[in-house]
Enzyme design. Structure first.
Site, PDB file in Angstrom:
ATOM      1  N   ASP A   1     -10.114  -1.543   2.998  1.00  0.00           N
ATOM      2  CA  ASP A   1      -9.904  -0.362   2.156  1.00  0.00           C
ATOM      3  C   ASP A   1     -11.344   0.438   2.272  1.00  0.00           C
ATOM      4  O   ASP A   1     -12.141  -0.249   2.511  1.00  0.00           O
ATOM      5  CB  ASP A   1      -9.853  -0.968   0.518  1.00  0.00           C
ATOM      6  CG  ASP A   1     -10.103   0.076  -0.458  1.00  0.00           C
ATOM      7  OD1 ASP A   1      -9.583   0.962  -0.659  1.00  0.00           O
ATOM      8  OD2 ASP A   1     -11.015  -0.319  -1.081  1.00  0.00           O
TER       9      ASP A   1
ATOM     10  N   ASP B   1     -10.862  -4.101  -2.868  1.00  0.00           N
ATOM     11  CA  ASP B   1     -11.374  -4.162  -4.251  1.00  0.00           C
ATOM     12  C   ASP B   1     -10.731  -3.891  -5.446  1.00  0.00           C
ATOM     13  O   ASP B   1     -10.797  -4.468  -6.420  1.00  0.00           O
ATOM     14  CB  ASP B   1     -12.877  -3.726  -4.067  1.00  0.00           C
ATOM     15  CG  ASP B   1     -12.479  -2.108  -4.264  1.00  0.00           C
ATOM     16  OD1 ASP B   1     -11.840  -1.603  -3.489  1.00  0.00           O
ATOM     17  OD2 ASP B   1     -13.230  -1.499  -5.286  1.00  0.00           O
TER      18      ASP B   1
ATOM     19  N   ASP C   1      -5.165  -2.237  -4.442  1.00  0.00           N
ATOM     20  CA  ASP C   1      -5.114  -3.000  -3.156  1.00  0.00           C
ATOM     21  C   ASP C   1      -4.367  -4.395  -3.187  1.00  0.00           C
ATOM     22  O   ASP C   1      -4.067  -5.002  -2.523  1.00  0.00           O
ATOM     23  CB  ASP C   1      -6.672  -3.545  -2.555  1.00  0.00           C
ATOM     24  CG  ASP C   1      -7.212  -2.300  -2.461  1.00  0.00           C
ATOM     25  OD1 ASP C   1      -6.730  -1.191  -1.820  1.00  0.00           O
ATOM     26  OD2 ASP C   1      -8.742  -2.257  -2.745  1.00  0.00           O
TER      27      ASP C   1
HETATM   28  P1  ADP Z   1      -8.492   5.095  -2.989  1.00  0.00           P
HETATM   29  O1  ADP Z   1      -7.604   4.450  -2.161  1.00  0.00           O
HETATM   30  O2  ADP Z   1      -9.482   5.957  -2.118  1.00  0.00           O
HETATM   31  O3  ADP Z   1      -8.898   4.235  -4.043  1.00  0.00           O
HETATM   32  P2  ADP Z   1      -6.594   6.590  -4.954  1.00  0.00           P
HETATM   33  O4  ADP Z   1      -5.235   6.264  -4.342  1.00  0.00           O
HETATM   34  O5  ADP Z   1      -6.943   5.981  -6.207  1.00  0.00           O
HETATM   35  O6  ADP Z   1      -7.694   6.528  -3.861  1.00  0.00           O
HETATM   36  O7  ADP Z   1      -6.468   8.239  -4.827  1.00  0.00           O
HETATM   37  C1  ADP Z   1      -6.343   8.900  -3.829  1.00  0.00           C
HETATM   38  C2  ADP Z   1      -6.730  10.498  -3.947  1.00  0.00           C
HETATM   39  O8  ADP Z   1      -6.178  11.122  -5.381  1.00  0.00           O
HETATM   40  C3  ADP Z   1      -8.246  10.486  -4.319  1.00  0.00           C
HETATM   41  O9  ADP Z   1      -9.019  10.377  -3.096  1.00  0.00           O
HETATM   42  C4  ADP Z   1      -8.430  11.743  -5.150  1.00  0.00           C
HETATM   43  O10 ADP Z   1      -8.455  12.868  -4.131  1.00  0.00           O
HETATM   44  C5  ADP Z   1      -7.233  11.926  -5.786  1.00  0.00           C
HETATM   45  N1  ADP Z   1      -7.365  11.456  -7.169  1.00  0.00           N
HETATM   46  C6  ADP Z   1      -6.765  10.327  -7.940  1.00  0.00           C
HETATM   47  N2  ADP Z   1      -7.158  10.242  -8.999  1.00  0.00           N
HETATM   48  C7  ADP Z   1      -7.957  11.266  -9.443  1.00  0.00           C
HETATM   49  C8  ADP Z   1      -8.688  11.724 -10.634  1.00  0.00           C
HETATM   50  N3  ADP Z   1      -8.546  11.191 -11.599  1.00  0.00           N
HETATM   51  N4  ADP Z   1      -9.494  12.785 -10.480  1.00  0.00           N
HETATM   52  C9  ADP Z   1      -9.821  13.359  -9.048  1.00  0.00           C
HETATM   53  N5  ADP Z   1      -8.830  13.172  -8.070  1.00  0.00           N
HETATM   54  C10 ADP Z   1      -8.296  12.109  -8.038  1.00  0.00           C
HETATM   55 MG    MG Z   2     -10.976   0.559  -3.185  1.00  0.00          MG
END
Ligand code: ADP
Ligand code: MG
Length: 291
Positions: free
Chosen positions: A38, A236, A240
């Protein structure tokens, strides 16, 4: 495995803060072909900070207040960084109504009578928002490895927020050590393609799977397994957990969420990516002693 070999392997791991939950985990660690990592919180520190804030049609301070009002309702790490930035800039606090969280996309709410959305390209497309006016800035920021988040107000693109999340110091060394052991390294992330590609190339990661929705992460692991690979997943986050469960070996970062730690077969107490190759090496050592 002989009980002695397992005791030795478990003990060696424990000394380094690499906790194997059972004997099977040790044995599986010896036979891994591919490690899926991740990005956020695993390869990076998971502490994003706002580096750029670009306002388009609305006054910068006003836009910051609107965005912060939405992000204050969200539990996403990116949201917390935006709120911290707005407060440091002294943006007046506004309250949000009708808050909606869209996992893997972003969030939206009504603030001061305006419809505010903050999130990725997919979110904007789903809202029917033309991202043309912010496309160039978004691409430029993402190419540097920063996460570019888009803002829309009342149906129109209104800004771009760039966030940087420092890569963990030992991430590149961990990838190199896995390569030395003949193991393929894959990055799996919900972040956008350009950002993920940039960080992957810095770390010399073989394959990038980006813009994956939280609910699709485990399916990506299953695809690698269907291609005949024995897969370890390192993660983490809450997102995941299903992927950690799907993988042949689930490895959780100790600084991660409780769900990830509970689901995993191995926990890296020091949250050090270098402990991934260490865990696999301990597995191999254990197996050798069994024969
Ligand atoms: P990751 O796998 O990197 O943890 P997430 O699946 O949680 O990412 O989110 C994917 C994408 O959605 C983020 O990279 C961001 O662009 C967008 N995103 C999600 N939640 C938010 C939020 N609260 N504010 C801004 N962008 C968000
Ligand atoms: Mg992560």
């Amino acid at each position: 495995a002989t009980p002695t070999a397992i005791m030795v392997g478990t003990g060696l791991g424990a000394k380094r803060g690499v906790l194997f939950k059972n004997a099977t985990a040790l044995e599986t660690a010896a036979r891994i072909d591919a490690v899926v990592m991740d990005k956020t919180g695993t390869l990076t520190q998971g502490k994003p900070e706002v580096t750029d804030f670009i306002a388009l049609r609305i006054d910068e301070g006003e836009l910051l207040s609107l965005v912060a009002a939405v992000e204050r309702e969200s539990e996403h790490p990116l949201a917390a960084a935006v709120v911290t930035f707005a407060e440091a800039r002294g943006a007046p606090a506004l309250s949000a109504a009708d808050f909606r969280n869209v996992p893997g996309h972003g969030a939206g709410a009504t603030v001061a009578g305006r419809q505010v959305f903050v999130g990725n390209r997919k979110l904007m497309l789903a809202q029917g928002i033309d991202i043309g006016p912010v496309a160039a800035q978004r691409e430029e920021l993402a190419a540097t490895g920063r996460t570019a988040v888009l803002v829309a107000v009342d149906g129109q693109a209104a800004g771009v927020i760039a966030l940087a999340d420092a890569v963990r110091e030992t991430a590149a060394a961990a990838v190199a050590a896995l390569h030395d052991a003949g193991i393929e390294v894959v990055m799996l992330t919900g972040d956008n393609e350009a950002t993920a590609q940039r960080i992957a190339s810095l770390l010399k990661i073989d394959t990038v799977i980006a813009e994956v929705l939280p609910e699709d992460k485990s399916a990506k692991i299953a695809e690698l397994q269907a291609a005949g690979k024995r897969v370890a997943m390192v993660g983490d986050g809450v997102n995941d957990a299903p992927a950690l469960a799907q993988a042949d070996l689930g490895i959780a970062i100790g600084a991660g969420t409780d769900v990830a730690i509970e689901t995993a077969d191995v926990v890296l107490m020091r949250s050090d990516p270098l402990d991934v190759p260490v865990a696999l090496r301990i597995g191999k050592g254990t197996l050798r002693k069994m024969r």
